[in-house]
Design an enzyme around this catalytic site. Structure first.
Site, PDB file in Angstrom:
ATOM      1  N   CYS A   1       0.795  -1.225   0.000  1.00 43.54           N
ATOM      2  CA  CYS A   1       0.000   0.000   0.000  1.00 43.54           C
ATOM      3  C   CYS A   1       0.826   1.274   0.000  1.00 43.54           C
ATOM      4  CB  CYS A   1      -0.999  -0.007   1.129  1.00 43.54           C
ATOM      5  SG  CYS A   1      -0.289  -0.309   2.712  1.00 43.54           S
TER       6      CYS A   1
ATOM      7  N   HIS B   1      -1.130   6.943   5.554  1.00 43.08           N
ATOM      8  CA  HIS B   1      -0.018   5.988   5.481  1.00 43.08           C
ATOM      9  C   HIS B   1       1.204   6.507   4.748  1.00 43.08           C
ATOM     10  CE1 HIS B   1       1.317   1.539   5.007  1.00 43.08           C
ATOM     11  NE2 HIS B   1       1.493   1.951   6.246  1.00 43.08           N
TER      12      HIS B   1
END
Ligand SMILES: *[C@@H]1O[C@H](CO)[C@@H](O)[C@H](O)[C@H]1NC(C)=O
Ligand SMILES: *[C@@H]1O[C@H](CO)[C@@H](O)[C@H](O)[C@H]1NC(C)=O
Ligand SMILES: *[C@@H]1O[C@H](CO)[C@@H](O)[C@H](O)[C@H]1NC(C)=O
Ligand SMILES: *[C@@H]1O[C@H](CO)[C@@H](O)[C@H](O)[C@H]1NC(C)=O
Length: 539
Positions: free
Chosen positions: A78, A134
């Protein structure tokens, strides 16, 4: 007679420039809204059009009103995918080829270029981010609000202990809360299901949007990443027919997300702006097999450079498509979305991107100008692999010149894993060994062999194509910042507690000082007496 001093001339020039900038940056109602829905860890087979037991009718409808992109590629993890999507650059060129900035890690994403929301702001867009970031938070300039989003609602880390408590870390004392509304911690989210929170805020943003001002909404769901949790009513309403427990939870997590997608579509329709809105739905990487995800018939899973890790289920609904309810078979890589969406928004492809503008090819349903790309160069920690694509060919192998590893690892689960209903009918579960020797390269013809079952590297007829692809590998590993041992990653500190506020209850920023970012969102307190920054309580 007008007598202009040099100062007057300079002022007039500035005024003229200002007017010009204003007219360039003000949005027009012609510019489409952009709703970018990123799903976390959804496999190729986790959608109802690929596995009829799954429930994603709203995404399926978008596919009918738009297009399915059959060769849409992302990175196998990710953090790398998110950095590629937002920068338009290959992550291995700035140290983002692995998940290195996710949590309280000592790195940040060193990227001195503009990123997608900043570019869209300069085209007149209002930009909203919801959900999973993130990409680092040690300085406010690195958080979503510091990187071009006007609003933020969601979390800075990659995933949480629970979809309800929004904390990370084990043990009561080490649990740390991470849910933000703007730059304030938002305790009111506690106990509420993450997917529902994000969908509800997304609907509100649509409702409050001004029809005369285009918006960009990056709706980055934590689902369907683990932990595998979902309110019981989603199971009862949508997935009672699924008999395998982990698959049933997966089904319901996807159904909850899909219901949110449907709610956003309805809100756009009520607002009258649905037809002028681009909706892009995609997954950030393949699904994890152990969590109940299915990438079958593709090979491998999340973290692998086999197709099951990097071929993203992608749907594009957009105004002006020449054909709808079709599959666009062209190649598109994560790095292409920045120039492609900027073009759709009335801008141009910036020089710094490695991506191509595919907007015209997609909307006219014409062949893709992208014919090659690099899947990733990952020389971090547990990995050692590189994969490249040229037309129908894919070459995988070890990173040349990397002495550390004798063997190379394309991923962890690198076989073929059918959904349980096919297992029950005798379709085999096929595991493969994880490591290859450095002399063993793999070449696949994806047109004939999309499941990557037949390695044709040693076929002498392929010697030419292998040579061409090896040249591409040499080019990429020879670029500055790649493999020279000095990544453009900046060490900050090694103490994870620096990422907490003073009483340790929630995440905090202001524990690093990246050059070039300090001025962007300069809201940290001054250095402490001993020269250390104090974690700032942002509650
Ligand atoms: C999409 O890709 C899959 C897997 O390679 C292939 O089986 C399928 O025929 C493709 N569909 C279209 C419409 O191109
Ligand atoms: C899309 O195509 C499928 C068949 O390929 C058809 O069943 C469906 O009705 C079509 N949907 C629309 C909205 O045209
Ligand atoms: C559920 O399906 C997976 C394969 O997708 C299988 O490994 C697992 O054993 C199944 N679990 C149950 C309880 O049947
Ligand atoms: C990013 O990395 C480059 C190359 O290592 C370096 O020159 C530059 O100063 C770094 N920028 C920031 C903001 O850290």
């Amino acid at each position: 007679m007008l007598n202009l001093s040099p100062l007057h001339v300079a002022l007039l020039l500035l005024l003229a420039l200002g007017t010009c900038l204003v007219s360039q940056t003000s949005g027009t109602s012609q510019q489409p809204n952009i709703v970018y829905i990123l799903i976390d860890d959804a496999g190729w087979g986790d959608f109802q059009t690929h596995d009829p037991l799954m429930v994603s009718p709203n995404i399926a409808r978008l596919r009918q009103e738009g297009m399915f992109l059959n060769q849409s590629y992302v990175l196998p993890m990710c953090g790398p995918t998110r950095s590629a999507l937002l920068t338009g650059r290959y992550p291995h060129t700035f140290g983002m080829q692995d998940n290195t900035v996710g949590g309280n890690k000592k790195f940040w994403m060193n990227e001195t270029f503009m990123i997608l929301p900043q570019e869209l702001q300069s085209l007149g867009y209002t930009t909203h981010m919801l959900g999973k970031w993130h990409l680092g938070y040690c300085h406010p300039g690195l958080t979503p609000l510091g990187r071009g989003f006007n609003t933020f609602y969601g979390f800075w880390l990659g995933s949480h202990n629970s979809y309800y408590d929004h904390t990370k870390g084990s043990g009561r004392r080490r649990r740390i809360y991470d849910w933000w509304d703007g730059d304030s911690i938002d305790w009111s989210a506690r106990g509420q299901y993450q997917t529902d929170l994000l969908s509800a805020r997304a609907v509100r943003i649509v409702e409050e949007s001004s029809p005369s001002n285009p918006f960009f909404m990056y709706l980055s769901y934590g689902a369907v990443h683990g932990p595998f949790e979902v309110p019981q009513h989603y199971i009862d309403t949508y997935c009672a027919h699924v008999t395998n427990t982990s698959r049933q939870i997966h089904c319901a997590m996807m159904a909850a997300l899909d219901e949110g997608v449907g709610n956003v579509v309805q809100a756009l329709k009520r607002k009258g702006t649905y037809d002028n809105t681009i909706i892009l739905v995609m997954s950030d990487n393949g699904g994890p097999i152990k969590g109940g995800s299915v990438n079958w018939p593709l090979r491998g899973e999340k973290k692998s450079v086999f197709e099951g890790g990097v071929r993203s289920y992608t749907v594009l609904k957009a105004p002006g498509l020449a054909e709808t309810n079709v599959t666009w078979p062209g190649m598109v890589h994560a790095i292409d979305w920045l120039p492609t969406l900027l073009t759709a928004a009335g801008g141009v492809r910036p020089d710094y991107t490695h991506g191509k503008n595919l907007w015209q090819s997609m909307t006219r349903n014409e062949p893709s100008p992208r014919t090659d790309f690099i899947y990733n160069v990952n020389d971090f920690r547990r990995f050692n692999h590189i994969a490249v694509r040229l037309n129908k060919w894919k070459l995988l192998g070890p990173v040349p010149g990397l002495a550390r590893n004798q063997k190379w690892t394309p991923g962890f689960k690198i076989g073929w894993y059918p959904p349980y209903q096919l297992l029950d009918r005798g379709v085999p579960w096929e595991d493969m060994k994880r490591k290859y020797s450095t002399s063993q390269y793999l070449l696949f013809n994806l047109e004939q062999d999309p499941e990557e079952r037949n390695n044709v590297y040693n076929d002498p007829r392929n010697a030419d194509i292998v040579r061409q692809m090896e040249m591409k590998i040499e080019y990429w590993v020879g670029q500055p910042g790649v493999l020279d041992g000095v990544y453009p990653l900046q060490p900050i500190n090694t103490n994870p507690d620096r990422g907490r506020n003073n009483n340790g209850q929630h995440l905090a920023t202001c524990w690093c000082d990246p050059p070039g970012f300090a001025d962007r969102r300069n809201v940290c307190p001054a250095q402490g007496r001993n020269g250390r920054r104090r974690g700032r309580n942002r509650g």
